[in-house]
Design an enzyme around this catalytic site. Structure first.
Site, PDB file in Angstrom:
ATOM      1  N   GLY A 240      14.039  35.846  54.069  1.00 61.03           N
ATOM      2  CA  GLY A 240      15.349  35.578  54.643  1.00 61.03           C
ATOM      3  C   GLY A 240      15.659  36.196  55.982  1.00 61.03           C
ATOM      4  N   GLY A 277       8.988  34.446  55.523  1.00 62.07           N
ATOM      5  CA  GLY A 277       8.406  33.223  56.080  1.00 62.07           C
ATOM      6  C   GLY A 277       8.681  33.148  57.566  1.00 62.07           C
ATOM      7  NE  ARG A 278      14.425  30.970  59.368  1.00 57.70           N
ATOM      8  CZ  ARG A 278      14.742  29.668  59.369  1.00 57.70           C
ATOM      9  NH1 ARG A 278      14.603  28.965  60.465  1.00 57.70           N
ATOM     10  NH2 ARG A 278      15.202  29.086  58.272  1.00 57.70           N
ATOM     11  NE  ARG A 315      14.790  25.639  61.779  1.00 60.66           N
ATOM     12  CZ  ARG A 315      15.588  26.205  62.663  1.00 60.66           C
ATOM     13  NH1 ARG A 315      15.390  26.021  63.953  1.00 60.66           N
ATOM     14  NH2 ARG A 315      16.572  26.963  62.274  1.00 60.66           N
ATOM     15  CB  CYS A 344      16.192   3.614  66.718  1.00 55.55           C
ATOM     16  SG  CYS A 344      15.138   2.974  68.023  1.00 55.55           S
TER      17      CYS A 344
HETATM   18  C1  LIG Z   1      12.144  29.795  51.677  1.00 55.24           C
HETATM   19  C2  LIG Z   1      11.916  30.952  50.797  1.00 55.24           C
HETATM   20  C3  LIG Z   1      11.490  32.169  51.332  1.00 55.24           C
HETATM   21  C4  LIG Z   1      11.279  32.415  52.800  1.00 55.24           C
HETATM   22  O1  LIG Z   1      12.454  32.427  53.529  1.00 55.24           O
HETATM   23  P1  LIG Z   1      12.420  32.873  55.064  1.00 55.24           P
HETATM   24  O2  LIG Z   1      13.813  32.769  55.494  1.00 55.24           O
HETATM   25  O3  LIG Z   1      11.521  31.915  55.773  1.00 55.24           O
HETATM   26  O4  LIG Z   1      11.894  34.257  55.120  1.00 55.24           O
HETATM   27  C5  LIG Z   1      11.241  33.205  50.456  1.00 55.24           C
HETATM   28  N1  LIG Z   1      11.421  33.055  49.110  1.00 55.24           N
HETATM   29  C6  LIG Z   1      11.832  31.902  48.576  1.00 55.24           C
HETATM   30  C7  LIG Z   1      12.003  31.813  47.113  1.00 55.24           C
HETATM   31  C8  LIG Z   1      12.101  30.816  49.384  1.00 55.24           C
HETATM   32  O5  LIG Z   1      12.535  29.669  48.844  1.00 55.24           O
END
Ligand SMILES: *Cc1c(COP(=O)(O)O)cnc(C)c1O
Length: 420
Positions: A240, A277-278, A315, A344
């Protein structure tokens, strides 16, 4: 910090000038920097250095490219997967099964079985029903599934509503006020080894307070569970952490995040896991595009029509997200433009009235911070095929995902005999 910098007026990824990639691979194309992925992986790990041996599972959904996963596997990362397809990718990148956690509200029986067969480290259960189903499947197959119960702490992450996951009305996890009861019920089932709690309240979080609130609730739950005689040895605190999408923007650093986690989890006495992730992949990638033409309809700002579209980078259309857009070879004064794709649909707009580098027909440009939730959300809408991906390492680069042409997608379709 990332390795997409101007050198002698030309944007490079590490030591590779982006025009060289455009010339060889064509556009649009995602370009990832290995050095940036490594750097982010290490900075995140260092941010957690006050913790005792945290497990870090890269959220595969943010960038599932096999080469990206391989870079992170080499950094000792495991994987957080949300489908059988992602599980297969994590395994294909040689991620150790015990370092794989499986999240998601809709795991099918087949996917649960796939996880059991691979002997993954942990299932993050999102409901009592899922837990019962997994218990049955595991018991029938003589296996025991290591599990955490994902709780929904009813905390507003303060992010875009479509990527908020921890409010009571969101579909994720079990309500935290029912978690102790559900945990006890599931812990009694043969087939499950209930070992902890998982939480993930959303993505692109711009401040730490909602996370701290959520983790505080998890801490109280762990104490409650132990008070009731349950064993809790693991806590998965999700992902997150946000990234800057605009030059100059500042967000909580991994070090600040780690310090907060260390403070809140003091005394929990569990093995901690994380699912970033991000924050790992976002600024490690750009989407490289070429200007098709500049269309001037009136005296207002021109429409700069680029060859990337909402099918390549969803996005902005999906969340109204901002991506900085820069010329690969900026020249002359900046000006105000609308940046749009060829699709389009008016939603295929990347920026309106954006003050940025002036672009002309044939110029190359990049959408920055496109390494997470970029290529993975691509579609073939408007029969445009799937965008290619490239990984750069120093002065070399490789195509790590072929461009899937519209013709190849059409080849998978057919007109039935009875229609001709
Ligand atoms: C999407 C997700 C993440 C990663 O979120 P980021 O914001 O990209 O760090 C981690 N855990 C779960 C369960 C997710 O669905």
């Amino acid at each position: 910090m990332n390795h997409f910098q101007l050198r002698d007026g030309v944007l490079h990824c590490e030591d590779v000038p982006l025009p060289a990639i455009a010339a060889e691979v064509g556009t649009p194309v995602y370009v990832y920097s290995r050095a940036t992925l490594q750097r982010h992986a290490r900075v995140f790990r260092e941010g957690l250095s006050a913790l005792d041996d945290p497990q870090i599972h890269f959220a595969v959904k943010s960038n599932p490219n096999l080469a990206v996963l391989k870079v992170l596997q080499q950094e000792g990362y495991g994987a957080d997967v949300v489908s059988g397809g992602e599980l297969a990718r994590a395994l294909a990148a040689d991620m150790a099964p015990e370092k794989i956690v499986f999240s998601g509200v809709g795991k099918t029986d087949a996917e649960l079985m796939q996880g059991l067969d691979a002997d993954i480290g942990q299932f993050n259960l999102e409901s009592e029903e899922e837990g019962r189903e997994l218990a049955d499947i595991a018991a029938q197959n003589g296996k025991v599934a290591r599990c955490a119960l994902r709780v929904n702490p009813d905390v507003d992450a303060g992010t875009h509503e479509k990527i908020s996951t921890g409010k009571a009305e969101n579909k994720f996890g079990v309500p935290i006020n029912r978690a102790a009861e559900i945990y006890a019920m599931l812990a009694a089932l043969p087939g499950l080894d209930m070992r902890g709690i998982a939480v993930h309240i959303g993505s692109q979080l711009a401040n730490l307070e909602p996370l701290e609130t959520a983790f505080g609730k998890v801490g109280a739950l762990i104490a409650e569970l132990r008070g009731a005689g349950q064993s809790v040895t693991h806590a998965d605190l999700g992902g997150g952490l946000g990234v800057p999408y605009k030059a100059g923007e500042t967000l909580p650093s991994p070090a600040e995040y780690g310090a907060m986690v260390a403070r809140v989890t003091k005394g929990w006495n569990v093995a901690l896991a994380f699912e970033p992730g991000r924050v790992i992949a976002g600024n490690a990638g750009v989407l490289l595009t070429k200007v098709i033409r500049v269309k001037r309809s009136s005296n207002a700002s021109p429409f700069v029509v680029v060859d990337a579209a909402m099918n390549d980078l969803a996005r902005p259309a999906m969340y109204g997200a901002w991506h900085d857009i820069d010329a690969v070879e900026p020249k002359g004064p900046r000006s105000v433009s609308h940046i749009v794709g060829p699709i389009c649909e008016t939603g295929d707009t990347f920026a309106m009235n954006r003050e940025m580098d002036t672009l002309a027909s044939g110029d190359l440009a990049v959408f920055r911070t496109a390494g997470a939730y970029g290529a993975t959300m691509a579609s073939s809408y408007n029969s445009r095929g799937f965008v290619a991906e490239v990984l750069v390492d120093g002065d070399k680069f490789a195509v790590v995902a072929d461009r899937l042409l519209a013709g190849a997608i059409m080849d998978a379709e057919r007109i039935p005999d009875w229609l001709v």
